[in-house]
Design an enzyme around this catalytic site. Structure first.
Site, short mmCIF file in Angstrom:
data_model
loop_
_atom_site.label_atom_id
_atom_site.label_comp_id
_atom_site.label_asym_id
_atom_site.label_seq_id
_atom_site.Cartn_x
_atom_site.Cartn_y
_atom_site.Cartn_z
N GLU A 46 0.83 -1.19 0.00
CA GLU A 46 0.00 0.00 0.00
C GLU A 46 0.88 1.26 0.00
O GLU A 46 1.82 1.39 0.80
CB GLU A 46 -0.89 -0.03 1.24
CG GLU A 46 -1.80 1.16 1.43
CD GLU A 46 -2.65 1.04 2.70
OE1 GLU A 46 -3.60 1.82 2.83
OE2 GLU A 46 -2.33 0.18 3.56
N LYS A 115 -9.18 2.34 -2.42
CA LYS A 115 -9.52 1.75 -1.12
C LYS A 115 -10.91 2.19 -0.71
O LYS A 115 -11.29 3.36 -0.82
CB LYS A 115 -8.48 2.21 -0.09
CG LYS A 115 -8.56 1.53 1.27
CD LYS A 115 -7.35 1.94 2.10
CE LYS A 115 -7.29 1.23 3.45
NZ LYS A 115 -6.07 1.57 4.21
N CYS A 171 -5.55 -3.15 2.38
CA CYS A 171 -5.35 -3.21 3.83
C CYS A 171 -6.64 -3.34 4.62
O CYS A 171 -7.21 -4.42 4.73
CB CYS A 171 -4.55 -2.00 4.28
SG CYS A 171 -3.74 -2.26 5.90
#
Length: 633
Positions: A46, A115, A171
């Protein structure tokens, strides 16, 4: 990519916070290394182009421009690599900043996935900088002449192998109750990447590993978790670079923590799509698809392939697994004995492995019921091929367990039967063998009727697959406790019981384990067993391997052959594997008629051959397609 194997990698480079050029240098170095090792899809952590811990620097155009320029540089310098590359970076769209995973292939930006779940608790404060994506997020950008879309609902698909379908989450997306990867898997993605910057605290590594494995199982997918590491700011946090590769609930590879570099394994995408077709509760959804062309080429396999797929690879779990299997078998039998109001259980005890396990299960079942073990009638029926070793072991084992033991010589009745049908006693053909097996079954059935009991079947899953049983002989019983236990697992269960029981019981079970597998239907030579099953039909460890992958994942012979060559390297040569694989396929098809009328028996594993459950096949199905492929190996 041939046979559906995709070599994948999680790559953690050393980075410097906010030094995009340095970070791109290290990303490119790992791309070159991955390409040299035959990797077809590689993922980086990330925000790795900038560093995850840039904090308020994320608001600065100079950093965002630097990340953009270095991504274009990476695309340009990897244009000759036929490899999918996934890189994390911040991307601005007007007044909005997204935390993105960029997909690159042959110099092209295929698209970006933003994300969805932005953490803003404890040590995380990403909402200070980034905007959450949702189903309506769909932004089109043009960078240096390249047009692409930022959209969380994208899957990147290979034209020549549509099963190779890739997407990503980032994540925190994994840690929420409904991860985006679940929907992406349902929409067709077979490989999910997670670009992560997960800081390390005590106990988190095991939790993370379990989470990744469980998500790969829930999504019936390959899941590659790529974690940030060395170079992220340690102002308040430490990053461990814990990279994990899992497939359908199984851990394939993981990196040592606090290191950099590549973690590599292979994902079998055709196996995953087969599993999805098999589970009709796996419902596919809709997403946009972006196609790319990648050459189909051979993938060198490094992933572990066990020789005994039915046996737990973690020997620490073996005892618990054996106890669980015996409990399942015993519970099934106990339930049937109770329901049938059976006064006795009749077991034909040969002194061999399968009948020993059947007796073990019956003893456990009677103990569960609180029944006297003397109500178990263990019958040994010596005939033309019986050796003193197996006969003595049968008698000793029956006595050690405290059961009622009967010895019934069947030689005279079989001889009379041969006289009745005009069969020459010197003709040791299949009639000579099967006549004994059917006489034994008749004795057991009639004895069960006489004592108000039921006959406990001894045949195992491997014998059912090969048809290595006499039709209406040992093929038949009133409840088959070993019907879903393959021969390789029978050995482990018997060895477990030997260790658990100890004493005389353990001693005789260990001798049973050391006895060659044989039906003992042909006369002995010099008092020793003359008829060894594995010399006639092939090694059971190979047949169990073939059985597992043919039935569990619908693999074709050429793929099974390839995997067997790797699993049994140094044990069997290619010609031997081909010979017995061809034998297995031939026998599996022509012996289906025996499996179409099997007695009841408990399912204990993922592979069974019950015609009422897991395997339904016409007895006259033709094996030509499978045999043709075997001949071409």
């Amino acid at each position: 990519m041939k046979d559906g194997f995709i070599k994948v990698a999680a790559a953690t480079p050393e980075i410097h916070v906010a030094d995009c050029a340095f970070n791109a240098d290290n990303i490119l170095a790992l791309c070159r290394e991955a390409n040299e090792k035959g990797v077809q899809a590689v993922c980086f952590p990330e925000l790795c182009l900038t560093g995850y811990t840039c904090s308020d620097l994320f608001l600065h155009n100079i950093l965002l421009d630097g990340a953009k320029q270095q991504l274009l540089r990476i695309a340009g310098e990897t244009a000759e690599m036929d490899m999918l590359i996934v890189v994390g970076l911040p991307v601005r769209v007007g007044g909005t900043l997204y935390n993105c995973a960029a997909f690159l292939h042959k110099g092209n930006i295929l698209g970006m996935i933003p994300k969805r779940n932005i953490p803003n608790y404890t040590e995380f404060y990403e909402l200070r900088h980034f905007t959450e994506a949702d189903d309506d997020t769909e932004e089109y950008l043009e960078w240096d002449g390249q047009e692409f879309c930022i959209d969380p609902n994208q899957i990147f698909c290979c034209t020549d192998l549509p099963d190779f379908a890739v997407s990503a989450e980032i994540c925190e997306d994994l840690w929420v109750p409904n991860p985006p990867s679940s929907d992406l898997a349902c929409a067709g993605a077979t490989i999910l990447f997670n670009l992560s910057a997960s800081d390390e605290i005590i106990g988190k590594a095991a939790y993370r590993r379990n989470l990744v494995c469980m998500q790969s199982g829930r999504g019936l997918c390959g899941y590659i978790y790529c974690d940030a590491g060395q170079g992220e700011s340690s102002t308040d946090l430490v990053f461990a670079a814990h990279n994990i590769i899992a497939e359908n609930g199984t851990l394939l590879a993981q990196s040592p923590r606090f290191a950099t570099g590549l973690t590599i394994s292979e994902i079998d995408v055709t196996r995953l799509t087969y599993e999805r077709r098999r589970q009709n509760t796996f419902r596919e959804g809709y997403v946009s698809r972006v196609w790319f062309d990648m050459e189909l080429r051979e993938t060198e396999l490094t992933r572990p392939i066990a020789q005994t797929p039915f046996v737990p690879s973690d020997k620490g779990d073996l005892a618990a697994r054996c106890e669980e299997i015996l409990t399942l078998q015993a519970t099934g039998l106990a339930t049937r004995v109770r329901h049938a109001h059976a006064k006795t259980a009749v077991v034909g005890l040969s002194g061999g492995l399968d009948s020993a396990l059947a007796l073990i299960v019956t003893v456990h079942a009677f103990d569960l019921l609180g029944r006297d073990r003397r109500d178990i009638i263990a019958v040994t029926m010596p005939c033309f091929g019986t050796t003193s070793r197996t006969k003595n072991n049968a008698l000793t084992l029956a006595a050690a367990y405290g059961t009622t033991c009967k010895t019934i010589e069947i030689g005279a009745s079989v001889t009379q039967h041969f006289i009745d049908i005009g069969h020459d006693m010197e003709d040791h053909s299949v009639t000579f063998e099967n006549g004994q097996a059917r006489e034994r079954t008749q004795v057991l059935m009639d004895l069960a009727n006489k004592t108000g009991g039921m006959v406990i079947g001894t045949g195992d899953l491997s014998e059912l697959a090969l048809g290595w049983a006499t039709y209406n002989g040992d093929h038949m019983s009133m409840y088959g406790v070993n019907s879903s236990i393959p021969k390789t697992l029978v050995r482990y269960l018997t060895a477990y019981e030997a260790d658990r029981a100890g004493g005389e019981t353990g001693r005789v079970l260990r001798d049973v384990l050391a006895t060659p597998v044989s039906p003992e239907l042909l006369p002995p030579k010099d008092g020793e067993i003359s008829q060894k099953t594995e010399e006639l039909v092939g090694p059971y460890e190979l047949h169990d391997f073939f059985l597992y992958y043919l039935l569990r994942f619908g693999m074709e012979p050429k793929k099974i052959f390839r995997m067997a060559k790797q699993a049994f390297a140094g044990v069997y040569d290619d010609a031997t594997i081909k010979k017995w694989l061809t034998t297995f396929v031939r026998r599996f098809f022509i012996q289906q008629f025996k499996r179409s009328c099997l007695p009841d028996g408990p399912k204990v594993g993922t592979v069974t051959l019950s015609p009422r459950g897991d395997w339904r096949m016409p007895s006259d199905a033709v094996s030509a397609l499978w045999m043709e492929q075997c001949e071409q190996l």
